[in-house]
Design an enzyme around this catalytic site. Structure first.
Site, PDB file in Angstrom:
ATOM      1  N   TYR A  54       1.760 -10.941 -14.435  1.00 22.80           N
ATOM      2  CA  TYR A  54       2.935 -10.482 -13.671  1.00 22.80           C
ATOM      3  C   TYR A  54       4.135 -11.373 -13.984  1.00 22.80           C
ATOM      4  CZ  TYR A  54      -0.579  -8.220 -10.590  1.00 22.80           C
ATOM      5  OH  TYR A  54      -1.621  -7.478 -10.087  1.00 22.80           O
ATOM      6  N   LEU A 213      -0.566   2.116  -0.737  1.00 20.48           N
ATOM      7  CA  LEU A 213       0.330   3.179  -0.257  1.00 20.48           C
ATOM      8  C   LEU A 213       0.637   4.191  -1.362  1.00 20.48           C
ATOM      9  CD1 LEU A 213       2.711   1.039   1.974  1.00 20.48           C
ATOM     10  CD2 LEU A 213       0.942   2.632   2.741  1.00 20.48           C
ATOM     11  N   ALA A 214      -0.254   4.266  -2.367  1.00 20.43           N
ATOM     12  CA  ALA A 214      -0.113   5.254  -3.441  1.00 20.43           C
ATOM     13  C   ALA A 214       1.297   5.212  -4.050  1.00 20.43           C
ATOM     14  CB  ALA A 214      -0.451   6.650  -2.942  1.00 20.43           C
ATOM     15  N   GLY A 216       3.965   4.180  -2.938  1.00 23.04           N
ATOM     16  CA  GLY A 216       5.036   4.529  -2.003  1.00 23.04           C
ATOM     17  C   GLY A 216       4.950   5.944  -1.465  1.00 23.04           C
ATOM     18  N   LEU A 218       2.653   7.335   0.344  1.00 17.52           N
ATOM     19  CA  LEU A 218       2.139   7.403   1.722  1.00 17.52           C
ATOM     20  C   LEU A 218       3.122   6.847   2.754  1.00 17.52           C
ATOM     21  CD1 LEU A 218      -1.601   6.514   1.005  1.00 17.52           C
ATOM     22  CD2 LEU A 218      -0.625   8.777   1.435  1.00 17.52           C
ATOM     23  N   GLY A 220       5.854   8.390   3.063  1.00 24.44           N
ATOM     24  CA  GLY A 220       6.535   9.631   3.435  1.00 24.44           C
ATOM     25  C   GLY A 220       7.883   9.794   2.766  1.00 24.44           C
ATOM     26  N   LYS A 221       8.198   8.871   1.835  1.00 27.62           N
ATOM     27  CA  LYS A 221       9.512   8.877   1.188  1.00 27.62           C
ATOM     28  C   LYS A 221       9.670  10.046   0.208  1.00 27.62           C
ATOM     29  CE  LYS A 221      10.697   5.445  -1.885  1.00 27.62           C
ATOM     30  NZ  LYS A 221      11.134   4.094  -2.290  1.00 27.62           N
TER      31      LYS A 221
END
Length: 316
Positions: A54, A213-214, A216, A218, A220-221
């Site tokens: 990273y 959160l997959a 982003g 999940l 809901g964005k």
């Protein structure tokens, strides 16, 4: 917050959410990274997960940036003793694979960048089938004997190779992988649940899930093709993969459960992961403190059996 959880049989105890250090030197500059780390630790959390690779994918970066920033924060803050430090080896082009020589060299590089004497959890970032498992595990064992590493873990291993590694550890009396780091979230379930979960349960492994959160989705964005523009780096790929009837069904269930708790979809998605019996700590990332505090609130959210069933039915 729920009680601390043990990482396998390592003796290391962690709070139920880990911070993903892939953002250090990418989505978060050094000052922001320091602020995020302070907020994370000051809120009572302790597992920080990074890797030597990273963030080599960022234009202008070489790799090692995340560990370097983390090391500077340890020196600046004096909070090294408040962190269970996890990093990884094998995936960086500069130090590829799991040969004994590479592991020995890579750990010295990581310790130098991290400005610490010991890595609490040193993980194989990916499998390396070109090296016998016995050779890799013996090399990790030497690091434990030398006091440079406390425990070892595996990321991105297949169930078959993980079982084989655990058998080699038992047969040759070598240290075993105490943790597994798989992709797992309310949408991406099969890769973990079909085979890896049984290995984790049978051997009492700690599980630190990534892409919690997959990417982003999940939160809901992303709810339609028009939302792809909400992230220049990955909006198109998230919309392409997740915005479909099943994905939207999952978001609907998250919205429903979130409304009853006055919570956010992201908090509910993380609370679902935290409630899974084999999951120790899902990894979350954030690029500002407000975002981080929002997701950390998931640790205080308890879902009912009915709510867990509702989410599982939606994501089936």
């Amino acid at each position: 917050m729920t009680a601390a959880r043990e990482l396998g049989r390592s003796g290391l105890k962690v709070a139920p959410i880990a911070f993903g250090g892939n953002v250090f030197g990418w989505g978060a500059d050094e000052k922001t990274s320091f602020d995020l780390l302070d907020a994370f630790v000051d809120a009572g959390f302790n597992l920080v997960d990074t890797a030597d690779a990273y963030s080599a994918w960022v234009p202008g970066n070489q790799g090692g940036e995340s560990e370097t920033i983390l090391g500077r924060w340890f020196q600046r803050s004096g909070k090294r003793d408040k962190v269970v430090l996890a990093t990884k080896v094998a995936k960086w082009a500069e130090r590829p694979g799991l040969s004994a020589d590479n592991i020995a060299a890579a750990v010295e590089d990581s310790l130098r960048r991290l400005q610490t004497d010991v890595i609490d959890l040193y993980q194989a970032h990916e499998d390396d089938e070109s090296v016998p498992l016995e050779t890799t595990l013996a090399a990790f064992g030497r690091l434990i004997e030398q006091g440079k590493v406390r425990a070892i873990g595996a990321s991105n291993y297949s169930a078959t190779r993980l079982r084989d590694a655990l058998k080699v550890s038992a047969d040759y009396k070598l240290p075993r992988y105490e943790t597994l780091q798989p992709e797992y979230n309310l949408y991406d379930r099969a890769g973990y649940e079909d085979e890896l979960e049984a290995v984790a349960r049978e051997h009492g492994l700690g599980v630190i899930s990534y892409y919690s959160l997959a990417s982003g989705f999940l939160t809901g964005k992303y709810r339609s093709a028009d939302d792809a523009g909400k992230s220049a780096s990955r909006g198109n790929s998230v919309v392409g993969k997740y915005v479909n009837p099943r994905g939207l069904r999952i978001l609907e269930a998250l919205d429903d459960v979130a409304a009853s708790h006055k919570a956010t979809p992201a908090q509910v998605a993380l609370a679902w992961l935290i409630a899974q019996p084999t999951i120790t700590a899902p990894i979350v990332s954030a690029t500002n403190v407000t975002q981080l505090q929002d997701v950390l609130a998931a640790a205080k959210l308890t879902l009912s059996a009915q709510e867990l069933a509702q989410l599982e039915a939606a994501s089936a």
